[in-house]
Design a protein around this motif. Structure first.
Motif, mmCIF file in Angstrom:
data_model
loop_
_atom_site.group_PDB
_atom_site.id
_atom_site.type_symbol
_atom_site.label_atom_id
_atom_site.label_comp_id
_atom_site.label_asym_id
_atom_site.label_seq_id
_atom_site.Cartn_x
_atom_site.Cartn_y
_atom_site.Cartn_z
ATOM 1 N N LYS A 133 29.497 -70.981 -49.419
ATOM 2 C CA LYS A 133 30.554 -70.653 -48.457
ATOM 3 C C LYS A 133 30.233 -69.441 -47.590
ATOM 4 O O LYS A 133 30.824 -69.263 -46.538
ATOM 5 N N PHE A 134 29.364 -68.579 -48.026
ATOM 6 C CA PHE A 134 28.926 -67.395 -47.278
ATOM 7 C C PHE A 134 30.091 -66.666 -46.597
ATOM 8 O O PHE A 134 30.203 -66.642 -45.378
ATOM 9 N N PRO A 135 30.944 -66.016 -47.388
ATOM 10 C CA PRO A 135 32.120 -65.349 -46.831
ATOM 11 C C PRO A 135 31.842 -63.985 -46.192
ATOM 12 O O PRO A 135 32.715 -63.420 -45.555
ATOM 13 N N LEU A 136 30.624 -63.465 -46.353
ATOM 14 C CA LEU A 136 30.352 -62.096 -45.902
ATOM 15 C C LEU A 136 30.083 -62.023 -44.398
ATOM 16 O O LEU A 136 29.433 -62.899 -43.831
ATOM 17 N N GLU A 137 30.586 -60.966 -43.803
ATOM 18 C CA GLU A 137 30.337 -60.654 -42.392
ATOM 19 C C GLU A 137 29.708 -59.272 -42.339
ATOM 20 O O GLU A 137 30.071 -58.389 -43.118
ATOM 21 N N ILE A 138 28.791 -59.063 -41.432
ATOM 22 C CA ILE A 138 28.067 -57.798 -41.327
ATOM 23 C C ILE A 138 28.324 -57.179 -39.964
ATOM 24 O O ILE A 138 28.180 -57.840 -38.929
ATOM 25 N N ILE A 149 21.565 -46.277 -38.830
ATOM 26 C CA ILE A 149 22.424 -47.460 -38.815
ATOM 27 C C ILE A 149 23.206 -47.531 -40.120
ATOM 28 O O ILE A 149 22.695 -47.156 -41.177
ATOM 29 N N ILE A 150 24.429 -48.008 -40.012
ATOM 30 C CA ILE A 150 25.256 -48.256 -41.189
ATOM 31 C C ILE A 150 25.677 -49.719 -41.123
ATOM 32 O O ILE A 150 26.194 -50.177 -40.093
ATOM 33 N N PHE A 151 25.433 -50.441 -42.203
ATOM 34 C CA PHE A 151 25.872 -51.832 -42.274
ATOM 35 C C PHE A 151 27.200 -51.870 -43.004
ATOM 36 O O PHE A 151 27.275 -51.497 -44.174
ATOM 37 N N ILE A 152 28.224 -52.316 -42.319
ATOM 38 C CA ILE A 152 29.544 -52.484 -42.917
ATOM 39 C C ILE A 152 29.655 -53.957 -43.302
ATOM 40 O O ILE A 152 29.531 -54.837 -42.448
ATOM 41 N N ILE A 153 29.857 -54.210 -44.587
ATOM 42 C CA ILE A 153 29.939 -55.584 -45.090
ATOM 43 C C ILE A 153 31.388 -55.875 -45.444
ATOM 44 O O ILE A 153 32.001 -55.151 -46.222
ATOM 45 N N THR A 154 31.930 -56.921 -44.846
ATOM 46 C CA THR A 154 33.287 -57.355 -45.162
ATOM 47 C C THR A 154 33.224 -58.789 -45.686
ATOM 48 O O THR A 154 32.172 -59.432 -45.635
ATOM 49 N N SER A 155 34.344 -59.271 -46.170
ATOM 50 C CA SER A 155 34.390 -60.637 -46.673
ATOM 51 C C SER A 155 35.617 -61.358 -46.137
ATOM 52 O O SER A 155 36.707 -60.794 -46.086
ATOM 53 N N VAL A 156 35.425 -62.594 -45.755
ATOM 54 C CA VAL A 156 36.533 -63.491 -45.436
ATOM 55 C C VAL A 156 36.766 -64.268 -46.736
ATOM 56 O O VAL A 156 36.164 -65.320 -46.967
ATOM 57 N N PHE A 157 37.602 -63.688 -47.607
ATOM 58 C CA PHE A 157 37.782 -64.222 -48.957
ATOM 59 C C PHE A 157 38.211 -65.685 -48.964
ATOM 60 O O PHE A 157 37.864 -66.435 -49.870
ATOM 61 N N GLU A 158 38.945 -66.102 -47.954
ATOM 62 C CA GLU A 158 39.455 -67.479 -47.918
ATOM 63 C C GLU A 158 38.330 -68.512 -47.921
ATOM 64 O O GLU A 158 38.520 -69.638 -48.372
ATOM 65 N N ARG A 159 37.174 -68.143 -47.390
ATOM 66 C CA ARG A 159 36.066 -69.104 -47.368
ATOM 67 C C ARG A 159 35.689 -69.531 -48.780
ATOM 68 O O ARG A 159 35.390 -70.698 -49.016
ATOM 69 N N THR A 160 35.695 -68.589 -49.707
ATOM 70 C CA THR A 160 35.311 -68.911 -51.077
ATOM 71 C C THR A 160 36.527 -69.279 -51.924
ATOM 72 O O THR A 160 36.469 -70.201 -52.736
#
Length: 178
Positions: free
Chosen positions: A74-79, A130-141
């Motif tokens: 499902k790959f819910p992560l966004e960068i 650089i800073i990588f901010i990782i979020t999740s769209v939990f609904e995908r999973t």
């Protein structure tokens, strides 16, 4: 240790993994950033080898493969890369479009005062490029796994974070998670 049980000693392996074995052994957190600008080429490698689509089996995104596991694909992560010091890329906040392997500009011309207040207790990060901010769209999973999907997404973030560490090490770039 299970002191009452029989154990079998294992010989410590010499690196059969070649350069990758050295990358694994040398992986560590680094906080001595120098404000050295990150190039667009380095950013592209960091994103692609950490999170990019490395194989497309069929048309839907669910059939893609990346360099980290995802529950149910499902790959819910966004960068969201936050560029503080860039070479041939402007300072700003971007979204990594994994389908196109591209950056979408969210905020341009971020000033020092805005960045200063983000992580007040972690002043060392201000010299990071650089800073990588990782979020999740939990609904995908969670659409497939229910409440367990939230935990799966967090585990996935750990896998992705480790990829950032390993790719950074391979490129000779410092990396530290907050």
């Amino acid at each position: 240790n299970y002191t009452r049980l029989t154990y079998i000693p294992l010989e410590r392996p010499k690196s059969i993994l070649g350069n990758f074995g050295d990358i694994l052994k040398n992986r560590s957190s680094f906080r001595g950033f120098s404000s050295k600008p990150v190039s667009l080429e380095e950013l592209s490698k960091l994103l692609y080898f950490s999170a990019g689509i490395t194989k497309n089996l069929k048309t839907p995104i669910e059939n893609s493969r990346r360099n980290y596991p995802s529950a149910g694909g499902k790959f819910p992560l966004e960068i969201y890369p936050l560029i503080l010091h860039g070479k041939n890329i402007n300072r700003g906040l971007y979204h990594y479009n994994v389908l196109e392997h591209s950056l979408e500009v969210l905020l341009a011309n971020i000033d020092d005062e805005s960045v200063k207040n983000i992580w007040m207790s972690q002043a060392w990060f201000r010299k990071a490029s650089i800073i990588f901010i990782i979020t999740s769209v939990f609904e995908r999973t969670s659409s497939k796994y229910g409440q367990r999907g939230i935990g799966y997404s967090l585990i996935e973030a750990g896998h992705l974070g480790q990829n950032f560490y390993l790719v950074s090490q391979a490129l000779g770039i410092g990396c530290s998670a907050i």
